[in-house]
Scaffold this active site. Structure first.
Site, mmCIF file in Angstrom:
data_model
loop_
_atom_site.group_PDB
_atom_site.id
_atom_site.type_symbol
_atom_site.label_atom_id
_atom_site.label_comp_id
_atom_site.label_asym_id
_atom_site.label_seq_id
_atom_site.Cartn_x
_atom_site.Cartn_y
_atom_site.Cartn_z
ATOM 1 N N GLU A 182 -30.090 -4.393 92.676
ATOM 2 C CA GLU A 182 -28.653 -4.144 92.509
ATOM 3 C C GLU A 182 -28.028 -4.913 91.348
ATOM 4 O OE1 GLU A 182 -30.114 -4.772 95.385
ATOM 5 O OE2 GLU A 182 -29.542 -3.279 96.868
ATOM 6 N N PHE A 203 -26.486 -7.088 111.595
ATOM 7 C CA PHE A 203 -27.564 -6.893 110.620
ATOM 8 C C PHE A 203 -26.983 -6.432 109.281
ATOM 9 C CE2 PHE A 203 -30.741 -3.990 108.651
ATOM 10 C CZ PHE A 203 -31.657 -4.977 108.296
ATOM 11 N N GLN A 204 -27.401 -7.072 108.226
ATOM 12 C CA GLN A 204 -26.936 -6.797 106.858
ATOM 13 C C GLN A 204 -25.413 -6.896 106.721
ATOM 14 O OE1 GLN A 204 -28.975 -3.217 105.335
ATOM 15 N NE2 GLN A 204 -30.569 -4.590 104.566
ATOM 16 N N LYS A 218 -19.161 1.226 107.537
ATOM 17 C CA LYS A 218 -19.940 2.421 107.882
ATOM 18 C C LYS A 218 -19.157 3.423 108.733
ATOM 19 C CE LYS A 218 -24.125 4.401 109.307
ATOM 20 N NZ LYS A 218 -25.357 4.703 108.597
ATOM 21 N N MET A 220 -33.668 -21.907 74.002
ATOM 22 C CA MET A 220 -32.410 -22.641 73.866
ATOM 23 C C MET A 220 -32.461 -23.937 74.666
ATOM 24 S SD MET A 220 -29.710 -22.520 72.107
ATOM 25 C CE MET A 220 -28.823 -21.027 71.642
#
Lengths: 574, 165
Positions: free
Chosen positions: A53, A115-116, A165, A482
């Protein structure tokens, strides 16, 4: 006939279509499966399936930077949403318009550690322009319309929309209504500069003997490049661009004195330090520009034009603040100059340019190429020649980023795409993919290093799936360049964790993902092999170039010093 | 310097957390914060007491104003204004002497005793922060403070000037 009813998921899709979205970038998961089902059944926009993502956010970001459109991301709840955080922060720091649609567990489960479940609105609060918790099906279209409006208007930025949801599922339906002409009582960004301030600004500019125009990313975001060029030419003033503003004035324009700041040119930093008036346009006096604020340009009158009042007098006090959209303010300034029949003070200008040309003669942005190892700067110059300076260059973060900024003079805005504010390693490849989607017929380069490229290398798979033949140019110095440079300069040469002992064979890796890999480790084959790479049009080419690992980025401001206190080369002060 | 900021904002979920988040994110100081919906329930009004020099205050005002759901912000301390805070305090009142003394002090400060227990008085007092501090100090000399709670200040401009949509 009764009005048709739609599910929340269908409303999301219909709203995106109504807002003329062409691409969205995302990854499916439990809480957003209804949206994915609705996407499957439409043809108005394409969904690009990423491999992580974070890459979706950078891809949307790159797409936005190149086109000016809002980048759109879709992620599931929990880890899907939290993976977006770095990309949201990247967009926030560089003021990129983006809308992130994040799934959430059902309203009844919120707060139960389901969950999640994560509170993505809470997680992202300090790094968004605004965010919305959607709670009712019928609110979805207008919340999305508002999100787009907020993302794009004023000082642009990312907006997060959380979608639980239960408002997406087929069981809940409502009427679809969208108001795309958004009005909000609490949000009305200023557009025009205040006429009194414009007059004051023009007075200061016209009285100046040593004027510098210091322009930033705001010029690019506001598509104000032509107006800036017009102003620079009207005043015949020197103009420096920030890292974010490169291309705002063409890198080959005679009045362009290079980038300023930490790795800016001597002439740009000297001009700033010696100026009597600084006209800042869509720039924010970032610490990578100013160096020590206490020593910053003590003799200059500062005229600061910015859309965001908080940017004005935040680090450097502005004597003449002008709040407004930089394109509109530039037009107001140009009109005022015409009205007051401005003609430049030729003697003063001539003297000023003479001083600047003396600094220019030092040739601070230069390097020595001997017969042995390939210098990274040499690669950027070759890239410039082969692409005739017309490529989109998307950079990761580190030495290669600075070399690209210094040695690839960008003729146009939006051609240079990099994470300037947040400095996000792993930005380059997905950003380049977003650009390639928008401009499939242009050369799109991802310039990167052996460190940065490995932070989102999984996207090579996405490139194959959607046929995104970008050219990846890796300046491979077998170390985190760097970091190593700072360790050399500040930490007694102790290379703590900046050396990579197990770099993969990038050619084989590219081939494993179904692409072309080219390795270059000899100077005499650099031009020919790089040309060959750019001639392959329909496949992604990963060019792994072995460069001198000891090369440092110069010039460089000396820590805690004034804007023009610089190392020109190793051990040589300006 | 101590400042009192009055903020009018959309009464929506998350509005308050954005304000509080902003103050901690940018290392601004909050001395007290009060919030409640206004007579128009779609709006909330927040009063924040803060400290900072002119430069910090300018940034606070600009940054708060930049939040999308903030409609208006004003620095009440810039002009003539009224400031009030509510104090509820429970003190020990064991014998006649201390009861009389607590009652006397409360009267002098124009507070009121709003509840009585076997051994305690609960007192209510409104005023500006300075008055409340003085009351607390005086009481502490006379008796033992068992518990106290302060609302944080609310404020409003004097005269015609108003903070409204």
């Amino acid at each position: 006939m009764s009005t048709p009813l739609f599910t929340g998921a269908e409303m999301v899709v219909k709203a995106l279509s109504a807002l003329d979205v062409k691409y969205i970038f995302g990854y499916p998961g439990g809480s957003v499966l209804d949206i994915y089902d609705a996407i499957f059944q439409q043809n108005d926009f394409e969904h690009i399936l990423v491999r992580h993502e974070q890459a979706a956010t950078h891809m949307a970001d790159g797409y936005s930077r190149a086109t000016g459109e809002v980048g759109v991301v879709l992620a599931t709840s929990g880890p899907g949403a939290t993976n977006c955080v770095t990309g949201i922060a990247t967009a926030y720091m560089d003021s990129i318009p983006m809308v992130v649609l994040a799934g959430q567990v059902a309203t009844s489960l919120i707060g139960d550690d389901a969950f999640q479940e994560t509170d993505i609105v809470g997680c992202s609060r300090p790094i968004v322009k605004h965010s919305f918790n959607c709670r009712r099906v019928e609110d979805i279209p207008n919340i999305i319309a508002k999100a787009f409006y907020i993302a794009k208007s004023g000082r642009p930025g990312p907006v997060v929309v959380e979608l639980p949801k239960d408002i997406l599922i087929p069981e809940n339906k409502a009427k679809f209504h969208i108001e795309t002409n958004v009005k909000m009582r609490s949000y009305n960004p200023t557009k025009k500069g205040h006429p009194k301030q414009i007059k004051k600004a023009v007075q200061a500019i016209t009285k100046a003997k040593k004027l510098v125009i210091y322009s930033g990313g705001g010029i690019v975001l506001a598509n104000a490049s032509e107006l800036l060029t017009q102003l620079v030419e009207t005043l015949n003033a020197p103009c420096t661009n920030t890292l974010m503003g490169l291309g705002g004035l063409s890198g080959t324009h005679k009045n362009f004195i290079g980038m300023l700041g930490m790795h800016g040119s001597l002439e740009a930093n000297k001009a700033m330090a010696n100026a009597d008036v600084i006209l800042a346009l869509g720039a924010r006096f970032d610490d990578r520009v100013t160096n020590n604020v206490k020593k910053f340009c003590p003799n200059a009158t500062i005229v600061h034009v910015d859309i965001d009042p908080t940017s004005i007098s935040k680090t450097i006090n502005a004597h003449i603040p002008v709040v407004g959209l930089v394109d509109i303010v530039l037009q107001q300034i140009l009109d005022e100059l015409t009205e007051t029949q401005f003609s430049p003070d030729k003697t003063a200008l001539e003297q000023w340019w003479q001083e600047i040309n003396e600094w220019r003669a030092v040739d601070s942005v230069s390097y020595q190429q001997d017969d042995s190892k390939i210098k990274p700067q040499r690669v950027v110059e070759a890239m410039y020649k082969i692409t005739k300076g017309e490529a989109y260059v998307c950079s990761d973060v580190g030495q290669h980023q600075m070399f690209a900024a210094q040695y690839y003079p960008f003729a146009k805005p939006r051609q240079w795409i990099n994470s300037g504010g947040l400095g996000t390693m792993g930005f380059g490849l997905p950003a380049a993919m977003g650009v390639k989607l928008a401009f499939p017929d242009s050369h799109v380069i991802c310039i990167t290093g052996d460190g940065s490229i490995q932070m989102n290398i999984q996207e090579l798979s996405t490139c194959l799936q959607y046929n995104l033949p970008v050219v990846i140019v890796t300046l491979n110095n077998r170390s985190l360049g760097m970091v190593r440079q700072w360790q050399d300069m500040i930490y007694g040469g102790r290379h703590s964790s900046s050396y990579m002992e197990s770099i993969p064979d990038f050619v084989k890796l590219a081939e494993a993902y179904g692409h072309v890999g080219i390795k270059i480790d000899r100077l005499d084959e650099l031009d020919s092999k790089l040309t060959e790479a750019f001639e392959i049009k329909n496949r992604l080419v990963f060019v792994d170039i072995c460069v001198d690992e000891k090369e440092h980025v110069y010039p460089m401001q000396i820590k805690h010093g004034a804007v023009d206190d610089m190392w020109i080369k190793k051990g040589v002060k300006a | 310097m101590r400042r009192i900021l009055a903020i009018l904002l959309e009464n929506e979920p998350g509005s308050l957390s954005r304000i509080v988040g902003l103050f901690s994110q940018r290392a601004f100081n909050i001395e007290s914060l009060t919030v409640a919906p206004t007579e128009d329930e779609s709006l909330s009004r927040i009063t924040i007491a803060t400290k900072g020099d002119d430069k910090v205050l300018e940034q606070i005002v600009k940054q708060v104003n930049k939040l999308i759901d903030v409609i208006k912000i004003t620095d009440l301390t810039e002009r003539s204004h009224v400031e009030r805070e509510l104090l509820l305090i429970k003190v020990l009142a064991m014998n006649d002497k201390s009861r009389t003394e607590v009652k006397r002090i409360t009267d002098i400060f124009r507070g009121s005793i709003i509840d009585i227990g076997k051994q305690v008085y609960t007192i209510q007092l409104t005023g500006d922060a300075d008055k409340l501090n003085a009351f607390l100090k005086t009481l502490a000399h006379e008796t033992e403070i068992i518990e106290s709670v302060r609302s944080g200040c609310v404020g409003i401009a004097r005269g015609e000037k108003a903070l409204r949509v």
